[in-house]
Design a protein around this motif. Structure first.
Motif, PDB file in Angstrom:
ATOM      1  N   UNK A  99       1.004  -1.155  -0.063  1.00 10.50           N
ATOM      2  CA  UNK A  99       0.012  -0.124   0.004  1.00 10.50           C
ATOM      3  C   UNK A  99       1.019   1.420   0.012  1.00 10.50           C
ATOM      4  N   UNK A 100       0.761   1.749  -1.147  1.00 10.66           N
ATOM      5  CA  UNK A 100       1.754   3.160  -1.253  1.00 10.66           C
ATOM      6  C   UNK A 100       1.031   4.286  -1.148  1.00 10.66           C
ATOM      7  N   UNK A 101       1.243   5.261  -0.363  1.00  7.41           N
ATOM      8  CA  UNK A 101       0.558   6.599  -0.054  1.00  7.41           C
ATOM      9  C   UNK A 101       1.628   7.773  -0.441  1.00  7.41           C
ATOM     10  N   UNK A 102       1.441   8.531  -1.326  1.00  6.89           N
ATOM     11  CA  UNK A 102       2.263   9.656  -1.891  1.00  6.89           C
ATOM     12  C   UNK A 102       1.982  10.893  -1.182  1.00  6.89           C
ATOM     13  N   UNK A 103       2.776  12.015  -1.400  1.00  6.71           N
ATOM     14  CA  UNK A 103       2.509  13.127  -0.894  1.00  6.71           C
ATOM     15  C   UNK A 103       2.976  13.332   0.655  1.00  6.71           C
ATOM     16  N   UNK A 107       1.304  -0.882   4.756  1.00  9.75           N
ATOM     17  CA  UNK A 107       0.975  -2.106   4.216  1.00  9.75           C
ATOM     18  C   UNK A 107       0.852  -2.865   5.617  1.00  9.75           C
ATOM     19  N   UNK A 133      -4.890   9.288   5.603  1.00  8.47           N
ATOM     20  CA  UNK A 133      -5.004   9.326   4.444  1.00  8.47           C
ATOM     21  C   UNK A 133      -5.432   7.773   3.554  1.00  8.47           C
ATOM     22  N   UNK A 134      -4.726   6.852   3.917  1.00 12.53           N
ATOM     23  CA  UNK A 134      -5.044   5.734   3.623  1.00 12.53           C
ATOM     24  C   UNK A 134      -6.274   5.099   3.915  1.00 12.53           C
ATOM     25  N   UNK A 154      -8.955   6.958   4.284  1.00 18.32           N
ATOM     26  CA  UNK A 154      -9.957   8.016   3.575  1.00 18.32           C
ATOM     27  C   UNK A 154     -10.023   7.514   1.954  1.00 18.32           C
ATOM     28  N   UNK A 155      -8.603   7.307   1.512  1.00 18.48           N
ATOM     29  CA  UNK A 155      -8.383   6.841  -0.013  1.00 18.48           C
ATOM     30  C   UNK A 155      -9.115   5.595  -0.221  1.00 18.48           C
ATOM     31  N   UNK A 156      -8.993   4.589   0.775  1.00 20.89           N
ATOM     32  CA  UNK A 156      -9.295   3.114   0.374  1.00 20.89           C
ATOM     33  C   UNK A 156     -10.677   2.955   1.199  1.00 20.89           C
ATOM     34  N   UNK A 157     -11.339   3.685   1.758  1.00 25.04           N
ATOM     35  CA  UNK A 157     -12.510   3.507   2.530  1.00 25.04           C
ATOM     36  C   UNK A 157     -12.773   2.397   3.301  1.00 25.04           C
ATOM     37  N   UNK A 158     -11.422   2.117   3.960  1.00 23.94           N
ATOM     38  CA  UNK A 158     -11.453   1.320   5.165  1.00 23.94           C
ATOM     39  C   UNK A 158     -12.489   1.733   6.253  1.00 23.94           C
ATOM     40  N   UNK A 159     -13.311   0.754   6.647  1.00 21.80           N
ATOM     41  CA  UNK A 159     -14.375   0.998   7.628  1.00 21.80           C
ATOM     42  C   UNK A 159     -14.066   1.075   9.165  1.00 21.80           C
ATOM     43  N   UNK A 203     -23.496   0.996   2.916  1.00 18.82           N
ATOM     44  CA  UNK A 203     -23.390   0.526   4.271  1.00 18.82           C
ATOM     45  C   UNK A 203     -24.428   0.623   5.021  1.00 18.82           C
ATOM     46  N   UNK A 226      -6.881  10.387  -5.440  1.00 19.50           N
ATOM     47  CA  UNK A 226      -6.380   9.312  -4.397  1.00 19.50           C
ATOM     48  C   UNK A 226      -4.924   9.718  -4.301  1.00 19.50           C
ATOM     49  N   UNK A 227      -4.362   9.513  -3.158  1.00 23.00           N
ATOM     50  CA  UNK A 227      -2.866   9.519  -2.775  1.00 23.00           C
ATOM     51  C   UNK A 227      -2.477   8.343  -2.505  1.00 23.00           C
ATOM     52  N   UNK A 228      -3.531   7.214  -2.464  1.00 25.86           N
ATOM     53  CA  UNK A 228      -3.046   5.939  -1.840  1.00 25.86           C
ATOM     54  C   UNK A 228      -3.290   4.948  -3.173  1.00 25.86           C
ATOM     55  N   UNK A 229      -2.427   3.956  -3.499  1.00 21.85           N
ATOM     56  CA  UNK A 229      -2.621   2.995  -4.386  1.00 21.85           C
ATOM     57  C   UNK A 229      -2.280   1.572  -3.738  1.00 21.85           C
ATOM     58  N   UNK A 256     -10.856  -0.872  -2.434  1.00 23.32           N
ATOM     59  CA  UNK A 256     -11.993  -0.073  -1.974  1.00 23.32           C
ATOM     60  C   UNK A 256     -13.357  -0.470  -2.037  1.00 23.32           C
ATOM     61  N   UNK A 276     -13.749  -2.865   0.929  1.00 21.98           N
ATOM     62  CA  UNK A 276     -14.036  -2.043   2.247  1.00 21.98           C
ATOM     63  C   UNK A 276     -15.288  -1.467   2.164  1.00 21.98           C
TER      64      UNK A 276
END
Lengths: 283, 283
Positions: free
Chosen positions: A105-109, A128, A157-158, A160-165, B11, B101-104, B132, B135
């Motif tokens: 899992x790569x987060x940028x900025x 990760x 950020x992770x 939010x971006x990946x919608x983890x619950x 959800x 998205x900043x996360x990949x 995503x 999740x």
């Protein structure tokens, strides 16, 4: 408190609690009051508290302190139970990485400045393993200390971006009576290094006071002030001193009205310490 | 069947079913019999079936067919309901990506050959959006068609490495009566292209027969056979023809005893089609 070593066993243990609120405190162990404050807060807000203790090889660089990172499971288990942990998850490296992971899992900025610049790959390792742990524990709320403020920003950020619950709960830094931020790495310090290390919190508290009083107009002025104060201690070798917007961690020019973090990483001998303060900015 | 457009609403809708088995069929819409076979299988194996229809910009390259990708929600909704979908999740791009998205989620190795080589970044886009969606939906089982065999391999690798609590169910390719693999992109084909495109399945079926009969000893020999057969059709422009170990997608030298995939990507005019067959290898 139950100590659990496999992913499958933890999933089975947590099944009956899926309709309740599960709080999660991920750690690398060698617990101190900072970790325990997270557990107490999780206990207040959740029905069940899970703590993980896992020294994650993925987040250590080749010349870092993976091998000598301090470990003491019996002591940690006693402290965790006393503080209110219900399930202590303590997997082996083989359990977490049965094969070399091909997925990251790569987060940028937000990962680029501060410790991201000093420790390449560190936050990919953090994101990760936290992603893996979230999938294993499936917590409703997860608790992180603000000493690792950049880590909190990366995880938020992770999520939010990946919608983890999961709801991320950032918690205040816990300090020794003289101001030194609690850290498992503080045990590395010699008595003389320990004495000089108090300069970090002193410089940051002075910076916070100056920010509140509007003493500076740019980030550079704050950085110069903190840097000079830290360098009054002969054993201090500065890795970075930075004032950035929080939580974006992007550069700020004008301080006015900005929420900022002043963050430092400083070596005393072989030991690298980090600390920071947040300044809310004017309304 | 309910059509739902926001993450929060989905959800809420799924909350009452958290103790039941949730099956998930992620799609880009413009449904055909291939998608519907996934839904039917999910209906048999799960209490609740969720389908997503989302044309994910992240997985399209700058010169690809994002803008002209075929869409028809009313038709899709009718087909989905008939096949047994309970909740159709149809979010906007803004709902899925309110900010860039900043996360990949980056998967290595298995993403490198085949479509990973022809479409740089494609599988990072796929893995990120599927992460995503997992999740958001939190399914117990997720159904994917084997026409996109590399996609299945990538998702399985991601799920294993990151401990996603979901079982991936790969499902057989569904074909037109003449053998052409079902694809939303088949509508792009002119009558003449459509006629010539049947060579893909013909060449692959012939390769499978040859493999079963032990006709070749190396991957190169298989590739040459398939390539020559495809090139009998004047409109066919080959992107790749590859025989690789499955599901690792690593090169194979000797075919004997190996589970392999023979995979092709071929352009007919502006339309790029993919197809493949799996050969179990000898025991």
């Amino acid at each position: 408190m139950k100590i659990i070593e496999t992913i499958e066993a933890l999933r089975q243990e947590l099944k009956p609690y899926r309709n309740q609120t599960i709080g999660f405190v991920p750690t690398m162990g060698y617990l101190h009051e900072g970790h325990l404050s997270l557990v107490r807060r999780a206990s207040q807000e959740c029905d069940i508290v899970v703590m993980s203790i896992f020294v994650n090889p993925l987040q250590f660089g080749p010349n870092e302190d993976l091998d000598r990172y301090p470990r003491d499971l019996p002591r940690d288990a006693a402290l965790a139970e006393q503080a209110g942990v219900d399930f202590l998850f303590h997997p082996s490296v083989e359990e977490m990485y049965p094969n070399p992971t091909l997925t990251q899992i790569v987060v940028s900025k937000v990962t680029e400045p501060l410790c991201g610049a000093s420790r390449p790959g560190h936050f990919t390792g953090v994101a990760t393993v936290v992603g893996k742990l979230f999938h294993i524990v499936m917590p409703d709320r997860a608790y992180f200390g603000l000493k690792d403020a950049q880590q909190v920003a990366v995880i938020q950020q992770m999520v939010e971006d990946l919608n983890f619950p999961v709801t991320i709960v950032p918690c205040d830094i816990v300090r020794e009576p003289d101001g030194l931020a609690m850290s498992s790495r503080n045990v590395y310090l010699s008595p003389e290094e320990r004495k000089q290390a108090v300069i970090l919190s002193q410089a940051l508290f002075a910076a916070k006071k100056g920010l509140e009083e509007g003493e500076w107009s740019t980030a550079d002025e704050v950085n110069r002030f903190v840097r000079e104060m830290i360098l009054t201690q002969p054993l201090a070798e500065i890795d970075y001193v930075e004032t950035l917007a929080y939580p974006s961690l992007q550069p700020v020019d004008e301080l006015k009205g900005q929420k900022v973090i002043v963050a430092v990483a400083v070596r005393f001998g072989k030991t690298r310490l980090i600390d920071n303060i947040l300044h809310a900015g004017e309304e």
